[in-house]
Design an enzyme around this catalytic site. Structure first.
Site, PDB file in Angstrom:
ATOM      1  N   CYS A 128       0.707  -1.375   0.226  1.00  0.00           N
ATOM      2  CA  CYS A 128      -0.063   0.084   0.260  1.00  0.00           C
ATOM      3  C   CYS A 128       0.789   1.244   0.010  1.00  0.00           C
ATOM      4  O   CYS A 128       0.475   2.572  -0.244  1.00  0.00           O
ATOM      5  CB  CYS A 128      -0.990   0.034   1.164  1.00  0.00           C
ATOM      6  SG  CYS A 128      -1.886  -1.549   1.251  1.00  0.00           S
ATOM      7  N   HIS A 268      -3.242   6.925   3.579  1.00  0.00           N
ATOM      8  CA  HIS A 268      -3.805   5.664   2.817  1.00  0.00           C
ATOM      9  C   HIS A 268      -4.892   5.471   3.431  1.00  0.00           C
ATOM     10  O   HIS A 268      -5.137   5.287   4.793  1.00  0.00           O
ATOM     11  CB  HIS A 268      -2.580   4.690   3.095  1.00  0.00           C
ATOM     12  CG  HIS A 268      -3.045   3.222   2.847  1.00  0.00           C
ATOM     13  ND1 HIS A 268      -3.655   3.011   1.761  1.00  0.00           N
ATOM     14  CD2 HIS A 268      -2.961   2.151   3.621  1.00  0.00           C
ATOM     15  CE1 HIS A 268      -4.012   1.768   1.663  1.00  0.00           C
ATOM     16  NE2 HIS A 268      -3.575   1.270   2.850  1.00  0.00           N
ATOM     17  N   ASN A 298     -10.067  -0.065   0.839  1.00  0.00           N
ATOM     18  CA  ASN A 298      -8.734  -0.128   0.845  1.00  0.00           C
ATOM     19  C   ASN A 298      -8.406  -0.733  -0.654  1.00  0.00           C
ATOM     20  O   ASN A 298      -8.289  -1.549  -0.697  1.00  0.00           O
ATOM     21  CB  ASN A 298      -8.209  -0.969   1.912  1.00  0.00           C
ATOM     22  CG  ASN A 298      -6.603  -0.952   1.830  1.00  0.00           C
ATOM     23  OD1 ASN A 298      -6.152  -0.378   0.947  1.00  0.00           O
ATOM     24  ND2 ASN A 298      -5.951  -1.485   2.853  1.00  0.00           N
TER      25      ASN A 298
HETATM   26  O1  UT7 Z   1      -3.298  -1.402   3.640  1.00  0.00           O
HETATM   27  C1  UT7 Z   1      -3.116  -2.270   4.785  1.00  0.00           C
HETATM   28  C2  UT7 Z   1      -4.066  -3.155   4.874  1.00  0.00           C
HETATM   29  N1  UT7 Z   1      -4.485  -3.699   6.381  1.00  0.00           N
HETATM   30  C3  UT7 Z   1      -5.088  -2.902   7.369  1.00  0.00           C
HETATM   31  O2  UT7 Z   1      -5.085  -1.740   7.262  1.00  0.00           O
HETATM   32  C4  UT7 Z   1      -5.727  -3.749   8.396  1.00  0.00           C
HETATM   33  C5  UT7 Z   1      -5.694  -2.828   9.776  1.00  0.00           C
HETATM   34  N2  UT7 Z   1      -6.416  -3.484  10.627  1.00  0.00           N
HETATM   35  C6  UT7 Z   1      -7.987  -3.169  10.699  1.00  0.00           C
HETATM   36  O3  UT7 Z   1      -8.352  -2.477   9.816  1.00  0.00           O
HETATM   37  C7  UT7 Z   1      -8.687  -3.934  11.696  1.00  0.00           C
HETATM   38  O4  UT7 Z   1      -7.868  -4.685  12.704  1.00  0.00           O
HETATM   39  C8  UT7 Z   1      -9.749  -4.992  11.239  1.00  0.00           C
HETATM   40  C9  UT7 Z   1     -10.819  -3.884  10.518  1.00  0.00           C
HETATM   41  C10 UT7 Z   1      -9.406  -5.809  10.026  1.00  0.00           C
HETATM   42  C11 UT7 Z   1     -10.507  -5.754  12.225  1.00  0.00           C
HETATM   43  O5  UT7 Z   1     -10.957  -4.751  13.276  1.00  0.00           O
HETATM   44  P1  UT7 Z   1     -10.463  -4.822  14.679  1.00  0.00           P
HETATM   45  O6  UT7 Z   1     -11.259  -3.817  15.634  1.00  0.00           O
HETATM   46  O7  UT7 Z   1      -9.184  -5.064  14.995  1.00  0.00           O
HETATM   47  O8  UT7 Z   1     -11.228  -6.376  14.954  1.00  0.00           O
HETATM   48  P2  UT7 Z   1     -10.532  -7.661  15.519  1.00  0.00           P
HETATM   49  O9  UT7 Z   1      -9.900  -8.406  14.627  1.00  0.00           O
HETATM   50  O10 UT7 Z   1      -9.871  -7.012  16.915  1.00  0.00           O
HETATM   51  O11 UT7 Z   1     -11.869  -8.559  16.203  1.00  0.00           O
HETATM   52  C12 UT7 Z   1     -12.789  -7.960  17.107  1.00  0.00           C
HETATM   53  C13 UT7 Z   1     -13.793  -8.905  17.021  1.00  0.00           C
HETATM   54  C14 UT7 Z   1     -13.570 -10.546  17.024  1.00  0.00           C
HETATM   55  O12 UT7 Z   1     -14.588 -11.099  17.793  1.00  0.00           O
HETATM   56  P3  UT7 Z   1     -14.323 -11.380  19.207  1.00  0.00           P
HETATM   57  O13 UT7 Z   1     -13.031 -12.278  19.505  1.00  0.00           O
HETATM   58  O14 UT7 Z   1     -14.182 -10.187  20.018  1.00  0.00           O
HETATM   59  O15 UT7 Z   1     -15.471 -12.319  19.798  1.00  0.00           O
HETATM   60  C15 UT7 Z   1     -13.577 -10.869  15.729  1.00  0.00           C
HETATM   61  O16 UT7 Z   1     -13.805 -12.196  15.544  1.00  0.00           O
HETATM   62  O17 UT7 Z   1     -14.483  -8.802  15.809  1.00  0.00           O
HETATM   63  C16 UT7 Z   1     -14.921 -10.061  15.244  1.00  0.00           C
HETATM   64  N3  UT7 Z   1     -14.618  -9.910  13.660  1.00  0.00           N
HETATM   65  C17 UT7 Z   1     -15.679  -9.634  13.041  1.00  0.00           C
HETATM   66  N4  UT7 Z   1     -17.035  -9.493  13.326  1.00  0.00           N
HETATM   67  C18 UT7 Z   1     -17.700  -9.059  12.285  1.00  0.00           C
HETATM   68  C19 UT7 Z   1     -13.618  -9.706  12.734  1.00  0.00           C
HETATM   69  N5  UT7 Z   1     -13.840  -9.402  11.632  1.00  0.00           N
HETATM   70  C20 UT7 Z   1     -15.187  -9.384  11.694  1.00  0.00           C
HETATM   71  C21 UT7 Z   1     -16.128  -8.987  10.806  1.00  0.00           C
HETATM   72  N6  UT7 Z   1     -17.473  -8.971  10.961  1.00  0.00           N
HETATM   73  N7  UT7 Z   1     -15.893  -8.803   9.375  1.00  0.00           N
END
Ligand code: UT7
Length: 386
Positions: A128, A268, A298
């Protein structure tokens, strides 16, 4: 600055040269995929995606579209805006993590389609961060006098590399391309300075494991879904919020400016929460911050040029403003750059210019086909002899 800036040709003179953006263009595929559409594929919801990322919808490539088709269209728009002929382009850099093939480069496919017969062309993979890396390389080549005109493109069809059953990744990414034409000018301004960094120890955080020499394609790699993007979202999130502000501060310092000199912040477009965290650290007012991810998701290497094109169209970016760009991504890589948006808005092309341009592209296509035919005839006539 209202007067036209004079083009500087490569010469033996040691007069300072600056790399100005003289044309810009973007292209996104027509197909829109909303959060509700994705919630039919994986366990997620529009509410979760919007709250955690800020994304509402993204554009997705159709079967017949790919990274090069997006790049070619964005490049044509940027060249038309700049009123620069493809024959005058010296260098084409395509930043992408979803290249057309491992090789030949997507940049060479773009070069052929544009008929950019005097250009060197290569792909750049800093994920990215690729567009900022590309701007930095092109600007430096212009400043040293190696080249006069460069086309820097960020283009992605990353949705083709998504596992649509993995809710940790498929909600985030979208497709599209953005392109800039950079040209040498004697007046100070343009792409001023950059700060580029990498940390390969973080490679596993965001990776497409198979298809390269480490894990060539086999039935096993396909069955195990190793040809899709894998990401540890939390790790990437923490890394991004750690590096963005300091990279910006360093790029601003290297450009001889203060943070107060920055008019517009173009981060970004990965996650609204990451953008908010960086803006807060840098104490930037919301009206200075460009946010377009709600519509496009993204788009990786394409996110910054798409965001800039959108902000120009909306009137958020105006002539003579100073822009600060920052990105982060797989590698891990990150970087920031400062760009003076100082070339007067080009006059829209006349019908005649448009017709000439279209004719040029058609002729380039014919010549490309002829070269292929000659090559295959040579092979038939001469076989393996030289
Ligand atoms: O260009 C670079 C590319 N990458 C990025 O920029 C990624 C950067 N990271 C992020 O944007 C975030 O980490 C995400 C959007 C990918 C995830 O958000 P988060 O707030 O970090 O969520 P998390 O992974 O900490 O998950 C929180 C909860 C989990 O459930 P529990 O364990 O708390 O019960 C996940 O299983 O949300 C759950 N979860 C979802 N729920 C609904 C994870 N993904 C999803 C989803 N829909 N798509």
């Amino acid at each position: 600055m209202s007067k036209e800036l004079a083009l500087v040709a490569p010469s033996a003179s040691n007069a300072p040269r600056y790399a100005h953006v003289v044309g810009w263009g973007m292209y996104v595929p027509e197909k829109i995929v909303t959060n509700d559409d994705i919630s039919k594929l994986v366990e997620t919801s529009d509410e979760w995606i919007q709250t955690r990322t800020g994304i509402k919808q993204r554009r997705v490539a159709s079967e017949h579209e790919s990274t090069s088709t997006f790049a070619i269209e964005a490049a044509r728009r940027a060249l038309a805006k700049a009123n620069v002929s493809p024959a005058d382009v010296d260098l084409i850099i395509v930043g992408t993590s979803s290249p057309e093939h491992l090789f030949p480069s997507t940049a060479c496919i773009v070069q052929d389609a544009l008929g950019a017969k005097n250009a060197g062309a290569y792909d750049l993979l800093a994920a990215c961060t690729s567009f900022i890396y590309g701007l930095s390389q092109a600007a430096n080549s212009i400043k040293t006098g190696d080249i006069t005109t460069a086309l820097v493109i960020g283009s992605e069809a990353l949705t083709k590399l998504m596992d649509w059953s993995d809710r940790g990744t498929c909600i985030l990414f979208g497709d599209g391309a953005g392109a800039f034409v950079l040209q040498a000018r004697s007046e100070p301004g343009g792409f001023m300075n950059s700060f580029l960094r990498s940390d390969g120890s973080g490679g596993p955080s965001l990776i497409l494991p198979a298809g390269g020499s480490a894990m060539p394609a086999t039935t096993k790699t396909v069955v195990e879904n190793q040809h899709y993007v894998k990401m540890n979202g939390r790790e990437v999130f923490r890394f991004a919020t750690r590096v963005m502000a300091s990279a910006c501060q360093e790029a601003v310092r290297r450009s001889g400016l203060e943070m107060d000199d920055i008019d517009i912040f173009v981060p970004h477009q990965a996650n609204k929460r990451i953008i908010d965290a960086a803006s807060k650290k840098l104490k930037l007012a919301p009206e200075k911050v460009v946010v377009t991810l709600e519509n496009y998701g993204n788009t990786s290497a394409a996110s910054i040029p798409i965001a800039i094109c959108e902000a120009i169209n909306k009137g958020q970016i105006k002539q003579n403003q100073t822009l600060m760009l920052v990105a982060f991504g797989a590698g891990l890589t990150w970087g920031a750059g400062v760009l003076k948006w100082d070339v007067p808005p080009p006059a829209p092309p006349t019908r005649r210019q448009e017709a000439q341009r279209n004719l040029y592209y058609r002729w380039a296509r014919v010549k490309s086909v002829l070269r292929r035919v000659v090559r295959s005839l040579e092979a038939r006539i001469f076989g393996n002899s030289k």
